[in-house]
Design an enzyme around this catalytic site. Sequence first.
Site, PDB file in Angstrom:
ATOM      1  N   LYS A   1     -39.272 -19.366 -11.909  1.00 38.29           N
ATOM      2  CA  LYS A   1     -39.039 -18.665 -10.633  1.00 38.29           C
ATOM      3  C   LYS A   1     -40.305 -18.716  -9.777  1.00 38.29           C
ATOM      4  O   LYS A   1     -41.415 -18.505 -10.296  1.00 38.29           O
ATOM      5  CB  LYS A   1     -38.659 -17.224 -10.932  1.00 38.29           C
ATOM      6  CG  LYS A   1     -38.358 -16.370  -9.695  1.00 38.29           C
ATOM      7  CD  LYS A   1     -37.949 -14.966 -10.108  1.00 38.29           C
ATOM      8  CE  LYS A   1     -37.551 -14.127  -8.902  1.00 38.29           C
ATOM      9  NZ  LYS A   1     -37.095 -12.774  -9.312  1.00 38.29           N
TER      10      LYS A   1
ATOM     11  N   SER B   1     -32.782 -11.555  -7.471  1.00 38.67           N
ATOM     12  CA  SER B   1     -33.573 -12.516  -6.741  1.00 38.67           C
ATOM     13  C   SER B   1     -33.934 -13.778  -7.549  1.00 38.67           C
ATOM     14  O   SER B   1     -34.516 -14.702  -6.971  1.00 38.67           O
ATOM     15  CB  SER B   1     -34.860 -11.860  -6.261  1.00 38.67           C
ATOM     16  OG  SER B   1     -35.636 -11.434  -7.359  1.00 38.67           O
TER      17      SER B   1
ATOM     18  N   SER C   1     -32.930  -8.202 -10.880  1.00 34.50           N
ATOM     19  CA  SER C   1     -33.006  -9.588 -10.412  1.00 34.50           C
ATOM     20  C   SER C   1     -32.894 -10.686 -11.455  1.00 34.50           C
ATOM     21  O   SER C   1     -32.839 -11.855 -11.079  1.00 34.50           O
ATOM     22  CB  SER C   1     -34.308  -9.789  -9.624  1.00 34.50           C
ATOM     23  OG  SER C   1     -34.254  -9.050  -8.426  1.00 34.50           O
TER      24      SER C   1
END
Lengths: 60, 467
Positions: free
Chosen positions: B83, B158, B182
């Site tokens: 990420k 996210s 997330s």
Amino acid sequence: MDADLVVTLARLAGLERALAEFPEDVAAAAAPALGHRHILHAPTDPAAEPWPPMRAGIGL
Amino acid sequence: MAALTELHWLTASAAARAFAARRLSPVELVRALLDRAAALDPRINAYVRLDGEAALAAAHAAEAEIGAGRIRGPLHGVPVGIKDIIDVAGLPTTCHSRLLLGNVAGADAAVVARLRQAGAIIMGKLSTHEFAIGGPSFDLPFPPARNPWNPACHPGGSSSGSGAGLAAGLFPLALGTDTGGSIRNPASACGIVGLKPTYGLVSRSGVFPLAFTCDHVGPMTRTVADNALLLDCLAGHDPRDPGSAAPPRAHHAALLERGVRGLRIGYVRHFHERDMLADAEMAGGLDLVARTLAAEGADIRDIVLSPLGEFAAVNRIILASEAWAVHAPWLRSRPGEYGRLGRRRLMAGAFYQAGDYVAAQRRRLRMIAQVEAALREVDVLLCASSMEPACRIEDEEAMAHTYPRQARAPFSVTGHPALAMMAGLSSAGLPTSVQFAGRYFDEATVLLVARAWERVAGTDALHPALG
């Protein structure tokens, strides 16, 4: 939350530029603060506070 | 072993076995994944930066080491996506923001260093919401990730690129972060397995912060076994992270095939039956999970916790206040360089008062005690993650209505380990989801319950038909 209050709070937070350039975003940012605050109630009796450092009147 | 055309669906466990048996080379696997990314990622946008050259170089090195019998462990040669709020040395950590396009990381984050030590192959940086909060958005330097089950729909966030890339078969492992859900949101939307570990189990050193009280780094995978494998690599004390815990070393896959017979599972049904009404298919999926685990021998009991709205309020106040503290200098001087959603969400903390923050932290302590008490009555909690499958990403109204409807906040607040995974598929072909949560540092029991559901439901064999 009234518009004048939002502006005052935003200025206190140093968000003059955001106020000038993105006033709608500032208003949108402020809206949840009122919505969430009323959900969390402090105990009416300070002595009923469960967390010892915040319990009034009887010390730790 | 999967046919050459199916290499992209290989689990990390299967890949490692194939490497060790010399039936497959890390180079072959990385090449297959690079080809798949070239074909599919223009539609999915999982990557913000695919580092193919470095990945191939690392794959060649892994191939040589494995060939010489120097096998580092079960992740040696296995590709992983990172990420893009997590530092990878030499690559930008952009946080999907104009503010950090040129921010090249000088060193690996602690979790990335662990992956490299284990011989894993870093494939590149993955799409996220801006600073892990401002998305999905179309006004950022990179397009938002899309859901491989239906690219017109959002993939959750996210850790959106992590979830989307796993579901699309672009890599078998990914890292995500979770502050308000997330990891578990994209796990739910994309039908993969996402674990928010116990607070402090996995180091956050080298990860751009959102809210230190609730920030977690965790494994995202297509299978429960891979999740346990990845967690074994990531977990461990790091003195550079002030929140890092030092629990006894655990082998998280130890109980995976034990089954749920005799386990007490607390069904927090009021989250989705009263507090926020789940859609019928989601609710039906949750009941099916509960009935199935009962049929497998678990003792399912109803558990009552605080209303979801209270957990959400505590999470939001703490998150907003701490995130504001991180972003205040930029929001004051460079507000135009944020996307609209990120700007709105990150400015929110400026409007809470100190007393609000203290009240939220105070309530959080009571919530922790409540969940701890529940987990003395039962071994694992079962509840909703999302309240409906993913909606169309360009439908602003549907996004605004459905995105906040979730039951992930409770464990973001309390720090208990929580895993989200597929419950099934909706009539529209989109994943429905379930969440399991457990005692602090008892990820092994959470994983075993998840594995029991996966084994019966076959969710690990369900993939979107992307071509």
